[in-house]
Design an enzyme around this catalytic site. Structure first.
Site, PDB file in Angstrom:
ATOM      1  CB  ILE A   1      -0.925   0.007   1.231  1.00  0.00           C
ATOM      2  CG1 ILE A   1      -1.842  -1.221   1.228  1.00  0.00           C
ATOM      3  CG2 ILE A   1      -1.732   1.293   1.312  1.00  0.00           C
ATOM      4  CD1 ILE A   1      -2.544  -1.478   2.552  1.00  0.00           C
ATOM      5  CB  SER A   2       1.086   4.288   0.163  1.00  0.00           C
ATOM      6  OG  SER A   2       1.624   5.583  -0.003  1.00  0.00           O
ATOM      7  CB  SER A   3       5.848   3.578   1.041  1.00  0.00           C
ATOM      8  OG  SER A   3       7.220   3.264   1.006  1.00  0.00           O
TER       9      SER A   3
ATOM     10  CG  HIS B   1      -2.506   8.004  -1.200  1.00  0.00           C
ATOM     11  ND1 HIS B   1      -1.900   7.545  -2.358  1.00  0.00           N
ATOM     12  CD2 HIS B   1      -1.675   7.646  -0.190  1.00  0.00           C
ATOM     13  CE1 HIS B   1      -0.757   6.942  -2.062  1.00  0.00           C
ATOM     14  NE2 HIS B   1      -0.600   6.993  -0.756  1.00  0.00           N
TER      15      HIS B   1
END
Length: 433
Positions: free
Chosen positions: A159-161, A300
């Site tokens: 997730i994300s990073s 996001h």
């Protein structure tokens, strides 16, 4: 962390806001275990130390279900910036799904102050170059060695990073990972920097644009000697992502279709849920070479509860393992529909008529021709038409003897608005009520 809080967090989709995750999720106590003490305790999050080469000082947490299968699959679940491995464990349901399907989950955890994974340095963007990818590869090797894991079934999601790291790992180690699933990430190499910075504003802003061939070449350059198969990729992104802008989604599609040697024209397009657009490339089934899900109006924080089950379907991890198995006793199903011109809602009540609790269930049925599920509650539904399987969610996984649970779905229809005429629970036929 108390059980009730963990359940509450999961029901809210893990509360995965980049800047609030640390405050919302508190890491549980984990038992530190050296390599020599393997295998680790089952059904508990456990820290493993001394797992191998680890140039960036990552920490390794692992979850081994009590029902772990022989030669299990391995799923690496990678956290977001400001998060940790224990946060990823608490904020997603990969461990409870492991209880059902018997795979092992690895949760890498960053120790640098930003708590972001290195997806930008030259060391991170080449095979064996150092930094975080090397440490994560060592974690996979540790599990493979200690549990005789199936090296053909190693997967990664983030997730994300962690989504960016998913892209990086598939580029660096295409011979290790069979597939990845990236929630709100960027293409491999998009975040590249040479000045030691962890952040690339041009990439995050969605202004790094290349051709499919250029993106493919960037990924292939991480391991130029590789001539074997390349991993499959599942991509998720919200259209109003203000952290890693939405154009990155299209650039990821370019990259991984090119890496896989397939065209950018979808082989199939559908809407598995209201507001979602799913495109599949190079194939039309659940394990297409590339699958991309765009979420209209979503920011996001794209990951929510229930998506993990879709990840497992893409990986192919939900078709084996120790559960769900047929349970003693019987079942009864009552199903009704409320229809209008082109749509309907269905209410389904499942009653356990046996004398033993059902722990974890799948309810199988066939939709009448012309019906397509567009939304559902109380279960996850896959596929959307034809022979459908409804799989329990966390809060209704157990059905006590003589007790029932209620689920339902919304569907489109082309004239036949009837309820399904037959149901099986964990493989056993149910009577109709």
């Amino acid at each position: 962390m108390p059980d009730f809080l963990r359940r509450a967090l999961r029901s809210l989709g893990g509360a995965l806001a980049l800047l609030l995750a640390t405050a919302l999720l508190t890491a549980p106590a984990a038992v530190a275990r050296p390599q020599a003490a393997a295998p680790v305790p089952t059904a508990t999050l456990t820290e493993v130390t001394g797992f191998g080469a680890n140039p960036s000082g990552l920490r390794m947490y692992v979850y081994v279900p009590a029902s772990v299968t022989a030669h299990p699959a391995v799923l690496v679940a990678v956290h977001w910036c400001t998060g940790s491995g224990p946060d990823m464990y608490n904020g997603t349901e990969y461990d409870t799904l492991a209880d059902r399907y018997g795979y092992i989950v690895v949760y890498p955890s960053v120790t640098r102050s930003s708590k972001c994974f290195d997806v930008s340095s030259p060391q991170a963007l080449r095979r064996g170059g150092g930094s975080d990818p090397v440490g994560i590869k060592s974690m996979v090797d540790w599990v493979t060695t200690n549990y005789a894991a199936d090296t053909g079934r190693i997967y990664v999601t983030g997730i994300s990073s962690g989504a960016m790291m998913t892209n990086v790992l598939l580029g660096d180690y295409p011979d290790v990972f069979a597939a990845g699933a990236a929630f709100a990430g960027v293409p491999f190499g998009c975040f590249a920097t040479t000045d030691g910075s962890e952040w690339n504003s041009a990439c995050s802003g969605g202004t790094v644009i290349h051709t499919a061939q250029q993106w493919g070449d960037i990924a292939r350059a991480a391991y130029p000697g590789h001539t074997g198969a390349r991993p499959r990729m599942q991509l998720w992104h919200g259209t109003v992502d203000d952290v890693l802008r939405y154009p990155n989604f299209g650039e990821e599609i370019k990259q991984w279709t090119n890496v896989r040697g397939i065209g950018q024209t979808p082989a199939a397009t559908d809407a598995p849920q209201s507001g979602w657009t799913r495109t599949r490339y190079g194939g039309t089934g659940d394990q297409a070479p590339v699958e991309a899900i765009s979420l209209q109006g979503t920011g996001h924080n794209v990951y929510t509860y229930g998506m993990a089950a879709r990840v497992l379907t893409f990986f192919g991890l939900d078709g084996g393992g120790p559960a769900p198995q047929p349970q003693p006793g019987g079942c009864k199903v009552t199903a009704t529909t409320n229809a209008w011109s082109t749509g309907l809602t269905a209410s389904v009540t499942v009653t356990n008529t046996g004398t033993t609790a059902v722990n974890g269930w799948q309810l199988a049925f066939t939709l009448p021709s012309g019906q397509t599920v567009t939304n559902g509650w109380g279960a996850t539904y896959s596929p959307a038409a034809g022979a459908v399987t409804a799989t329990n969610v966390s809060y209704d996984a157990t059905i006590a003897p003589n007790a029932g649970i209620s689920i339902g779905y919304q569907a489109n229809h082309t004239g036949n608005s009837a309820a399904p005429g037959a149901f099986t629970l964990n493989g056993a036929a149910c009577t109709l009520g």
